[in-house]
Design an enzyme around this catalytic site. Structure first.
Site, PDB file in Angstrom:
ATOM      1  N   ASP A  71       0.856  -1.190   0.000  1.00 29.98           N
ATOM      2  CA  ASP A  71       0.000   0.000   0.000  1.00 29.98           C
ATOM      3  C   ASP A  71       0.891   1.238   0.000  1.00 29.98           C
ATOM      4  O   ASP A  71       1.728   1.411   0.901  1.00 29.98           O
ATOM      5  CB  ASP A  71      -0.901  -0.021   1.232  1.00 29.98           C
ATOM      6  CG  ASP A  71      -2.056   0.961   1.134  1.00 29.98           C
ATOM      7  OD1 ASP A  71      -2.179   1.626   0.097  1.00 29.98           O
ATOM      8  OD2 ASP A  71      -2.833   1.059   2.098  1.00 29.98           O
ATOM      9  N   ASP A 117      -3.132   2.488  -5.879  1.00 28.87           N
ATOM     10  CA  ASP A 117      -2.033   2.540  -4.920  1.00 28.87           C
ATOM     11  C   ASP A 117      -1.931   1.336  -3.991  1.00 28.87           C
ATOM     12  O   ASP A 117      -1.211   1.398  -2.992  1.00 28.87           O
ATOM     13  CB  ASP A 117      -2.138   3.815  -4.080  1.00 28.87           C
ATOM     14  CG  ASP A 117      -3.436   3.901  -3.298  1.00 28.87           C
ATOM     15  OD1 ASP A 117      -4.365   3.126  -3.587  1.00 28.87           O
ATOM     16  OD2 ASP A 117      -3.522   4.751  -2.388  1.00 28.87           O
ATOM     17  N   GLU A 118      -2.608   0.241  -4.295  1.00 32.34           N
ATOM     18  CA  GLU A 118      -2.456  -0.942  -3.448  1.00 32.34           C
ATOM     19  C   GLU A 118      -2.737  -2.208  -4.234  1.00 32.34           C
ATOM     20  O   GLU A 118      -3.490  -2.203  -5.212  1.00 32.34           O
ATOM     21  CB  GLU A 118      -3.368  -0.872  -2.213  1.00 32.34           C
ATOM     22  CG  GLU A 118      -4.843  -0.874  -2.529  1.00 32.34           C
ATOM     23  CD  GLU A 118      -5.697  -0.984  -1.278  1.00 32.34           C
ATOM     24  OE1 GLU A 118      -5.332  -1.731  -0.345  1.00 32.34           O
ATOM     25  OE2 GLU A 118      -6.758  -0.318  -1.233  1.00 32.34           O
TER      26      GLU A 118
END
Length: 399
Positions: A14, A107-108
């Site tokens: 993350d 983003d993860e």
């Protein structure tokens, strides 16, 4: 490496305050300052540096309130083209270690590095550290990584490792790590179910784990109560499901609606989310598919758009279950009367519905929804759309 850590081959990576970190990377003079990425006076916070978060600023908060909480913050407009380019580069780095990459958002992602361990001869924590170093060196931003034997524990571990850290939770450490957490840490526990659990006096995951499963079944329904009890002891059989190649994009079904006028009325938004959930589930049943990942899309008055997703334990094609998820995702945003321009509902990770098995969502009835919704499908095919509608939509028009 001890045997209890050998099974820890799942990573949740993350990015730390992704949009805000990108802003600081591109403008080094902002380093060490409270930075907020967001829209104008009527917009919302997309991301904030940890310095700004110390003042109480969080994502999806109206900008007006964020400025009151942190008047010294530097506000930066979002640049989604740069975010997408950076995200693509990060995902490419992930794929250089393993083909088993399940991107959850820009983003993860989850990574299954069991094959990489055999090829590279590395401990998953070493792989996690290498990933962090490469992302920092190549992209100039930091990330946090959770390492565990299950996706649930890996995600919770990455949250605890923030910012800029790595945390491994071995099977032997699961209960020690998991039980002190609040009940909302478990997948599927939203505001409604959290209230039900707290009425029973259950505030931590450990409270759920040590409550007789018969009590949970009576309170939440037979399947849901049993499933929650399993999660409270760290049980989780979710596999990392790689996304398809660019040549064969992952299938999904969704629908958006733009309001005639920007609205800050939660009741109107929820009615529209229900209508969209019904539309999406009807299209899924017509196509003979079910899906596990439910996504809520929100576009604000300043055209800033955000998405929030949740992956269910089992596939669904039911309006009630889809709406329960998007309703929880909407409530969790705590928009506080922010004005919305568009809302959308989408279900991804579609499979043949004939092969799907399904657990109930927490608090739902054990049986009846599937049969009822298929009866509605038959009625609408014969008599037209809207001949049968959810009660809360009767007498309303599309916004």
């Amino acid at each position: 490496m001890n045997s209890t850590a050998d099974s820890c081959s799942l990573l949740h990576v993350d990015m730390d305050a992704f949009y805000a970190s990108m802003a600081v990377r591109d403008h080094p003079e902002l380093a060490g300052l409270p930075v907020i990425v967001g829209g104008g006076s009527r917009g919302v916070v997309l991301s904030a540096t940890y310095r700004a978060r110390e003042s109480g600023v969080h994502s999806a908060m109206p900008m007006t309130r964020a400025r009151r909480l942190c008047p010294q913050a530097v506000v930066v407009r979002p640049d989604f083209e740069r975010y997408s380019a950076c995200s693509a580069a990060v995902m490419e780095t992930f794929h250089s270690y393993t083909p088993k990459v399940q991107a959850l958002s820009l983003d993860e992602a989850f990574l299954d590095v069991s094959g990489a361990r055999r090829r590279l001869g590395g401990d998953p924590v070493q792989i996690a550290e290498e990933l962090r170093a490469r992302i920092h060196d190549e992209q100039g931003i930091t990330c946090s990584v959770g390492v565990a034997a299950t996706t649930l524990m890996a995600k919770l571990a990455s949250r605890s490792a923030k910012p800029d850290g790595v945390l491994r939770v071995t099977p032997a450490e699961v209960t020690t790590f998991l039980h002190p957490l609040p009940v909302e840490a478990l997948w599927g526990v939203g505001d409604k179910t959290g209230e039900q659990l707290r009425r029973l006096g259950l505030t931590t995951v450990g409270d759920i784990a040590h409550t007789p499963v018969t009590t949970l079944r009576r309170a939440l329904g037979p399947a849901a109560g049993a499933h929650l009890h399993v999660l409270a002891w760290g049980g989780d059989d979710h596999a990392v499901v790689p996304r398809r190649s660019d040549a064969e994009p992952e299938r999904s079904i969704g629908s958006d609606e733009t309001f005639g006028r920007d609205t800050d009325d939660p009741a109107l938004v929820r009615r529209e989310l229900l209508r969209l959930s019904a539309k999406v589930s009807g299209r899924m049943r017509a196509a003979g598919v079910a899906g596990r990942t439910v996504t809520l899309r929100i576009r604000f008055a300043d055209f800033v758009t955000i998405t929030r997703s949740r992956t269910l334990s089992d596939p669904t094609d039911l309006t009630a279950e889809i709406y329960a998820v998007v309703g929880d995702l909407y409530a969790a945003l705590r928009l506080e009367r922010a004005r919305l321009r568009l809302v959308g509902v989408r279900v991804e990770g579609l499979i043949d519905a004939r092969t799907a098995t399904r657990q109930l969502l927490l608090g739902d009835r054990e049986r009846g929804w599937s049969e009822a919704e298929r009866a509605v499908d038959r009625a609408t095919r014969r008599f037209g759309d809207y001949v049968v509608r959810p009660g809360s939509l009767i007498g309303t028009r599309r916004p």
